[in-house]
Design a protein around this motif. Structure first.
Motif, PDB file in Angstrom:
ATOM      1  N   HIS A 104       2.389   9.759  -1.406  1.00  0.00           N
ATOM      2  CA  HIS A 104       1.375   9.540  -0.377  1.00  0.00           C
ATOM      3  C   HIS A 104       1.440  10.641   0.664  1.00  0.00           C
ATOM      4  CE1 HIS A 104       0.271   5.515  -1.692  1.00  0.00           C
ATOM      5  NE2 HIS A 104       1.545   5.341  -1.951  1.00  0.00           N
ATOM      6  N   LYS A 111       6.779   9.332  10.374  1.00  0.00           N
ATOM      7  CA  LYS A 111       5.466   9.509  10.999  1.00  0.00           C
ATOM      8  C   LYS A 111       5.506   9.195  12.493  1.00  0.00           C
ATOM      9  CE  LYS A 111       0.598   8.635  10.007  1.00  0.00           C
ATOM     10  NZ  LYS A 111      -0.083   9.894   9.972  1.00  0.00           N
ATOM     11  N   ILE A 137      -2.175   8.363   6.102  1.00  0.00           N
ATOM     12  CA  ILE A 137      -1.863   6.986   6.479  1.00  0.00           C
ATOM     13  C   ILE A 137      -2.431   6.727   7.873  1.00  0.00           C
ATOM     14  CG2 ILE A 137      -0.035   5.328   6.956  1.00  0.00           C
ATOM     15  CD1 ILE A 137       1.654   6.668   4.893  1.00  0.00           C
ATOM     16  N   TYR A 154       4.076   1.111   6.510  1.00  0.00           N
ATOM     17  CA  TYR A 154       4.730   2.228   5.832  1.00  0.00           C
ATOM     18  C   TYR A 154       6.206   2.294   6.213  1.00  0.00           C
ATOM     19  CZ  TYR A 154       6.343   7.028   5.347  1.00  0.00           C
ATOM     20  OH  TYR A 154       7.100   8.120   5.074  1.00  0.00           O
ATOM     21  N   GLN A 168       0.782  -1.213   0.000  1.00  0.00           N
ATOM     22  CA  GLN A 168       0.000   0.000   0.000  1.00  0.00           C
ATOM     23  C   GLN A 168       0.828   1.284   0.000  1.00  0.00           C
ATOM     24  OE1 GLN A 168      -3.145  -0.220   2.735  1.00  0.00           O
ATOM     25  NE2 GLN A 168      -4.282   1.412   1.752  1.00  0.00           N
ATOM     26  N   HIS A 169       1.903   1.276   0.760  1.00  0.00           N
ATOM     27  CA  HIS A 169       2.666   2.518   0.852  1.00  0.00           C
ATOM     28  C   HIS A 169       4.079   2.332   0.338  1.00  0.00           C
ATOM     29  CE1 HIS A 169      -0.707   4.036   2.973  1.00  0.00           C
ATOM     30  NE2 HIS A 169      -0.629   3.072   3.845  1.00  0.00           N
ATOM     31  N   LYS A 207      -1.626   1.468   9.817  1.00  0.00           N
ATOM     32  CA  LYS A 207      -0.831   1.196   8.617  1.00  0.00           C
ATOM     33  C   LYS A 207       0.594   1.725   8.746  1.00  0.00           C
ATOM     34  CE  LYS A 207      -4.024  -0.746   6.133  1.00  0.00           C
ATOM     35  NZ  LYS A 207      -3.898  -2.148   5.744  1.00  0.00           N
TER      36      LYS A 207
END
Ligand SMILES: Nc1ncnc2c1ncn2[C@@H]1O[C@H](COP(=O)(O)OP(=O)(O)OP(=O)(O)O)[C@@H](O)[C@H]1O
Ligand SMILES: [Mg+2]
Lengths: 298, 287
Positions: B103, B89, B108, B116, B5-6, B112
């Motif tokens: 992204h 993050k 996010i 990531y 996804q990331h 998730k």
């Protein structure tokens, strides 16, 4: 593979945290021990109390000069117009006489043919705890005393006075037991939470690295939850062993002497073990969640 | 793995690893997200206010292209680490947009974030090694806790330890290693999955100059595999010699962004090392 990793990490923590883990384990042990002793006791007394409550009846005595019409009227009154009535059983004065005479032949010999006994209705309540509702409905308070709703009713009697004490005693045992168990369970939860908090602290570097390289929250949590369950589970197993020894050494020999202990209501041991293990695991999970929530904001 | 996804798009030069992965030429456009460019990092007007009211970053705007090597410099408290923390993050921007591989990080979800982070390697000044684990196990640990199989671990760990020059130290514990070797272990751990982005926060802060050159040489080699490398540092001498892009911060503001056109991307690791050490030719290259 994952599980072995979690398990190894949990054991590693346990070794490093031997003292607090031991303290938590002993608390769980005591808690489970108390639960293991009290659950059967409460079970037995509750069984006894229920039996007494099941026998709670109200006797409605009619006047000795009551006519069949009066009997029919009171029957309708009891069956249809009185609250909390489950069933009504009629005992005629003749039936009562025959039964009493059989029980006390000497006394009834003296009475000859005269029958001093009235017609009686035995009323079984739906809820034994609210048995006074029936009495109050039949003997409403009016002026200084009470007057029966139907002139044919001579007297309404229940055996509450004797039974209330027994019920109160069992309630007291239950409340005390629940209080003690809750306190001990609370102490167990807090001590397990403390153990987990210490191992979180001891493993803060690992946790930091795990977060940095992208381990998921649940992956980070599992070793701690397993650690808590090991502590709680060991405490519970030891308590259960002690209970088993106690049952074999003390309870079983006496069971033949005292009927109460052998009462069929007594919980079966397998179910008791299952309940105790579930309690230990619940306590462990609660304790670890408490710490993980507060100290592991991932 | 559940990392799709990331995923940050990466470029790998051919013949780099026998992993059998699809090989993309350097500078290939990302396949993901339909983002505006092949920027790996994009900060647009990013401000970070810490709880105490400290300004971590003040309306910072910059971008980093795929495959770049970028230095972040500036006095202590100027916001270098804040940029790193925003990128993984660990902290959220107070305002502005942080984009990584197209992204928006603000989008996010918390759950998730671990997935990531598997796309980003991070190296710190204090190494953050686990003292009770060997070199091999420190690196293996990163794979273990991100759900890799034993087989994958057995394949990947020796490879990365060879690349970082630690093959002879597999069974040493961190306290049996020099600072430079410890930092190599932490780089090995950060790069074992070949993440497309490598962040280094003062990687040479605790090391002597010669050891630092060795570490920079290793980072340069990693950069040459197509990985984007961002290095925060105080070491101006080093930065000057490296001749790579420099972003200078002061009190949270970007005050200089020199996309140093001085350097050629084709310089070999060996030439690089020679240049870094000045005129001292004939130094053996450890590889
Ligand atoms: N967790 C925090 N809470 C509050 N303020 C912080 C926090 N982290 C950093 N700051 C503040 O944000 C500003 C930028 O800090 P940052 O760590 O990004 O600087 P830096 O450039 O990495 O410095 P150094 O070179 O010393 O590592 C500083 O003023 C610092 O005091
Ligand atoms: Mg810093």
């Amino acid at each position: 593979m994952r599980f072995t990793f979690f398990f190894r990490e949990a054991l590693r923590s346990l070794k490093r945290n031997a003292m607090p883990s031991f303290a938590a384990m002993v608390t769980v042990l005591v808690t489970i021990l108390v639960l293991g002793v009290f659950i059967p006791i409460v079970q037995a007394t509750t069984g006894a109390a229920d039996e007494i409550r099941g026998k709670l009846l109200i006797d409605v005595y009619l006047r000795t000069d009551a006519k069949p019409a009066d009997v029919a009227r009171v029957r309708t009154l009891l069956a249809d117009k009185t609250p909390n009535v489950k069933s009504v059983q009629f005992v005629s004065k003749e039936a009562a006489y025959a039964r009493e005479k059989a029980r006390f032949p000497d006394q009834y010999e003296l009475l000859g043919k005269t029958n001093p006994l009235p017609d009686t209705f035995r009323v079984t309540p739906i809820n034994p705890d609210k048995i006074s509702e029936i009495r109050n409905s039949l003997l409403p308070v009016a002026g200084g005393g009470t007057v029966a709703v139907d002139p044919a009713i001579e007297e309404v009697k229940n055996r509450r006075d004797q039974t209330a004490k027994i019920l109160e005693a069992t309630n007291f045992i239950k409340i005390t037991m629940a209080l003690l168990a809750s306190l001990l369970a609370l102490a167990s939860v807090l001590l397990i939470a403390n153990t987990i908090r210490l191992s979180l602290f001891a493993r803060r570097r690992e946790i930091e690295v795990m977060k940095l390289v992208g381990a998921t929250d649940s992956f980070i949590r599992w070793p701690f939850i397993i650690e808590a369950i090991i502590v709680g589970g060991l405490g519970a197993l030891m308590a259960i062993s002690l209970l088993a020894v106690g049952k074999v050494a003390i309870l079983d020999p006496f069971a033949e002497t005292f009927a109460l202990i052998a009462a069929p209501e007594t919980l079966n041991f397998g179910l008791l073990i299952a309940i105790l293990l579930a309690a230990a695991i619940g306590v462990s999970a609660a304790g670890s969640t408490l710490s993980l929530r507060r100290f592991l904001r991932v | 793995m559940k990392t799709t996804q990331h995923k940050i798009p990466t470029a790998r030069p051919s013949g780099q690893r026998p992993s059998g992965a699809v090989v993309k030429p350097v500078g290939a456009r990302p396949v993901i997200g339909g983002a505006s460019s092949d920027r790996v990092i994009e900060f647009r007007g990013v401000t970070k206010l810490y709880d105490g009211g400290d300004i971590g970053l003040d309306h910072a705007t910059f971008g980093v292209e795929q495959g770049e090597f970028v230095f972040l410099v500036g006095h202590t408290g100027s916001g270098k680490s804040t940029i790193m923390r925003l990128l993984i993050k660990e902290v959220q921007a107070s305002s502005g947009v942080v984009n990584v591989a197209g992204h928006d990080l603000a989008e996010i979800k918390r759950k998730k974030v671990p997935y990531y982070r598997r796309n980003i390697g991070v190296v710190w000044q204090d190494f953050k090694l686990l003292p009770n684990r060997t070199v091999y196990n420190n690196v293996a640990y990163a794979l273990l806790v991100t759900g890799h199989s034993r087989k994958q671990i057995r394949e990947k760990v020796p490879d990365i330890l060879r690349l970082t020059g630690l093959s002879t130290k597999l069974h040493n514990y961190p306290d049996q290693l020099s600072g430079g070797e410890q930092q190599r272990v932490s780089i090995a751990r950060a790069f074992v999955n070949h993440p497309p982005l490598l962040l280094c926060d003062e990687p040479t802060g605790n090391l002597d100059p010669e050891t630092s050159i060795g570490i920079m040489q290793l980072l340069y080699r990693i950069n040459k595999t197509g990985t984007t490398v961002v290095v925060a540092t105080h070491d101006h001498a080093m930065v000057d010699k490296m001749r790579r892009r420099v972003i200078e911060l002061s009190a949270g503001r970007i005050i200089r962004d020199e996309a140093a056109g001085l350097y050629s991307r084709d310089e070999s690791t060996r030439e690089f090392a020679v240049r870094m050490r000045g005129a001292r030719l004939g130094q053996p290259e450890d590889s």
